[in-house]
Design a protein around this motif. Structure first.
Motif, PDB file in Angstrom:
ATOM      1  N   GLY A 185      -5.217  10.129   3.442  1.00 27.19           N
ATOM      2  CA  GLY A 185      -5.452  11.757   3.477  1.00 27.19           C
ATOM      3  C   GLY A 185      -5.547  12.458   2.171  1.00 27.19           C
ATOM      4  N   LEU A 186      -4.569  11.906   1.273  1.00 27.70           N
ATOM      5  CA  LEU A 186      -4.575  12.313  -0.434  1.00 27.70           C
ATOM      6  C   LEU A 186      -5.515  11.246  -0.754  1.00 27.70           C
ATOM      7  N   GLY A 187      -5.745  10.405  -0.470  1.00 23.10           N
ATOM      8  CA  GLY A 187      -5.917   8.749  -1.686  1.00 23.10           C
ATOM      9  C   GLY A 187      -7.734   9.061  -1.905  1.00 23.10           C
ATOM     10  N   VAL A 201     -13.182   4.457 -11.079  1.00 22.26           N
ATOM     11  CA  VAL A 201     -12.083   4.475  -9.999  1.00 22.26           C
ATOM     12  C   VAL A 201     -12.122   3.376  -9.128  1.00 22.26           C
ATOM     13  N   THR A 202     -10.325   2.877  -9.469  1.00 25.42           N
ATOM     14  CA  THR A 202      -9.747   1.895  -8.523  1.00 25.42           C
ATOM     15  C   THR A 202      -8.810   2.249  -8.045  1.00 25.42           C
ATOM     16  N   VAL A 203      -8.912   1.966  -6.544  1.00 18.76           N
ATOM     17  CA  VAL A 203      -7.943   1.931  -5.515  1.00 18.76           C
ATOM     18  C   VAL A 203      -6.841   0.410  -5.272  1.00 18.76           C
ATOM     19  N   LEU A 204      -5.751   1.067  -5.439  1.00 18.02           N
ATOM     20  CA  LEU A 204      -4.002   0.145  -5.322  1.00 18.02           C
ATOM     21  C   LEU A 204      -3.975   0.771  -4.115  1.00 18.02           C
ATOM     22  N   SER A 205      -4.186  -0.597  -2.698  1.00 19.31           N
ATOM     23  CA  SER A 205      -3.871   0.008  -1.701  1.00 19.31           C
ATOM     24  C   SER A 205      -2.747  -1.611  -1.979  1.00 19.31           C
ATOM     25  N   GLN A 206      -2.426  -1.271  -0.644  1.00 21.48           N
ATOM     26  CA  GLN A 206      -0.809  -2.033   0.254  1.00 21.48           C
ATOM     27  C   GLN A 206      -2.341  -3.275   0.601  1.00 21.48           C
ATOM     28  N   SER A 207      -3.141  -2.985   0.615  1.00 18.35           N
ATOM     29  CA  SER A 207      -3.882  -4.634   1.644  1.00 18.35           C
ATOM     30  C   SER A 207      -5.297  -3.777   1.642  1.00 18.35           C
ATOM     31  N   TYR A 223      -7.275  -3.114  -5.180  1.00 16.11           N
ATOM     32  CA  TYR A 223      -7.040  -3.843  -5.272  1.00 16.11           C
ATOM     33  C   TYR A 223      -5.879  -3.943  -4.443  1.00 16.11           C
ATOM     34  N   ALA A 224      -4.913  -4.906  -4.003  1.00 20.17           N
ATOM     35  CA  ALA A 224      -3.963  -5.354  -3.159  1.00 20.17           C
ATOM     36  C   ALA A 224      -2.283  -5.364  -3.908  1.00 20.17           C
ATOM     37  N   THR A 244      -0.191   8.795  -4.739  1.00 18.45           N
ATOM     38  CA  THR A 244      -0.615   9.982  -3.577  1.00 18.45           C
ATOM     39  C   THR A 244       0.331   9.810  -2.650  1.00 18.45           C
ATOM     40  N   VAL A 245       1.310   8.205  -2.643  1.00 18.44           N
ATOM     41  CA  VAL A 245       1.814   7.921  -1.401  1.00 18.44           C
ATOM     42  C   VAL A 245       3.447   8.389  -1.433  1.00 18.44           C
TER      43      VAL A 245
END
Length: 346
Positions: A185-187, A201-207, A223-224, A244-245
């Motif tokens: 929701g935040l991310g 902008v780069t997203v760093l997410s678990q998967s 990226y994961a 944001t987590v």
């Protein structure tokens, strides 16, 4: 006093039930708002479950509130009946300390009054937006631009300002490399806002399961973090990282991704302490910071920015009877990307 319908929880392990709560009669500077929509924030879950400390029950959560003015006090000048308005995470502050004087009421030295789970200036517990009406002093009400639908505007009052404020403060914009940790929701709001500000902008997410969404929201890269190669490849890359987590991640691994003078800002609030190794900060003059929502002036600025750039959260509208299920789905990361309660179903 007026009696309004709500959804309340009676304990950390209890489900929500239909309830009636009292709202105060209007003082001279008060605004009565008929709530049309209320967003569900992860912090609602933390507080309802007692994760962040003692809570007084019964509790009516909700600090992402969008609605319409239905009555005003005799001295109100900012709003009139029929205006589209919002209320965020706080409903009052001392108004006198140095932070309040700088329009940073969220950092009031005497403690701002939260929209729920707090105590107002009358000594009464505050109850939030999972209800049909709320009374708030006009200084803590914001105007929702006409081109923002009320259901989509509701989450901006927390998810929007929580991410806009650090991006604004640390001057995200052209030439800046920004990473967003987490695509919830935040991310997803951080990605949209940072992109609109002109940052890379780069997203760093678990998967990579939300990669398609992230790129559609404006991310340039995705990226994961479950892949160790990510941390090797991106070492020293970012001017600003917005975390944001609300989980206890290996924060030191993320510090290694900061460039010289880079800053990692936590807006997610895990219940457990984070362990920091200062030697991941010292060598490159890196900074670790926190940020909490924004003041009323900045919240209005955020709404106007989102309206100007056509930025809205991705939402799933639910009925009041679906709150418990929605909480379960948030905890399971099974929402794209924010639940919003239709309060007409109260």
């Amino acid at each position: 006093m007026i009696t309004v319908k709500a959804r309340a929880v009676d304990g950390p392990d209890k489900g929500f039930r239909a309830a009636e709560i009292k709202r105060r009669d209007l003082d001279a500077q008060d605004v009565l708002i008929e709530i049309k929509y209320a967003g569900i924030c992860h912090s609602d879950i933390h507080i309802a479950h007692g994760d962040w400390g003692e809570v007084t029950y019964p509790l009516v959560p909700g600090h992402e509130i969008a609605g319409v003015v239905t009555d005003v006090g005799q001295e109100v000048t900012k709003y009139k009946v029929g205006d589209r308005v919002g209320v965020g995470c706080m409903v009052d502050s001392c108004g006198e300390c140095v932070n309040c004087s700088k329009d940073e009421e969220q950092y009031c030295l005497k403690g701002h009054v939260p929209t729920y789970a707090g105590v107002d200036k009358y000594g009464e517990p505050t109850q939030g937006g999972y209800s049909t009406h709320i009374v708030v002093t006009e200084e803590f009400v914001v105007s929702i631009p006409d081109n923002l639908p009320l259901d989509a505007a509701a989450p901006l009052l927390c998810a929007g300002i929580t991410t806009y404020s650090p991006l604004n403060h640390w001057e995200a914009g052209p030439g800046k490399k920004i990473a967003v940790v987490g695509m919830g929701g935040l991310g997803h709001m951080a990605v949209k806002i940072a992109h609109a500000m002109g940052a890379e902008v780069t997203v760093l997410s678990q998967s990579l399961k939300k990669k398609e969404d992230g790129l559609a929201f404006g991310a340039h890269h995705y990226y994961a973090t479950s892949d160790p190669e990510t941390f090797t490849k991106l070492a020293g890359s970012f001017d600003l990282i917005i975390n944001t987590v609300s989980a206890n991640i290996d924060i030191n691994a993320y510090f290694s991704l900061l460039a010289l003078d880079g800053t990692l800002v936590n807006v997610g609030a895990p219940a457990e302490p984070l362990s920091v190794n200062v030697f991941t900060l010292i060598p490159h003059r890196r900074s670790f910071a926190g940020s909490m929502i924004g003041g009323i002036r900045e919240t209005q600025e955020m709404l106007d920015f989102c309206a100007a750039h056509d930025i809205m959260p991705n939402i799933e509208v639910i009925s009041a009877d679906q709150i418990d299920k929605a909480y379960e789905r948030v905890l399971a990361s099974d929402v794209k990307y924010r639940f919003v309660i239709d309060t007409s179903t109260m």
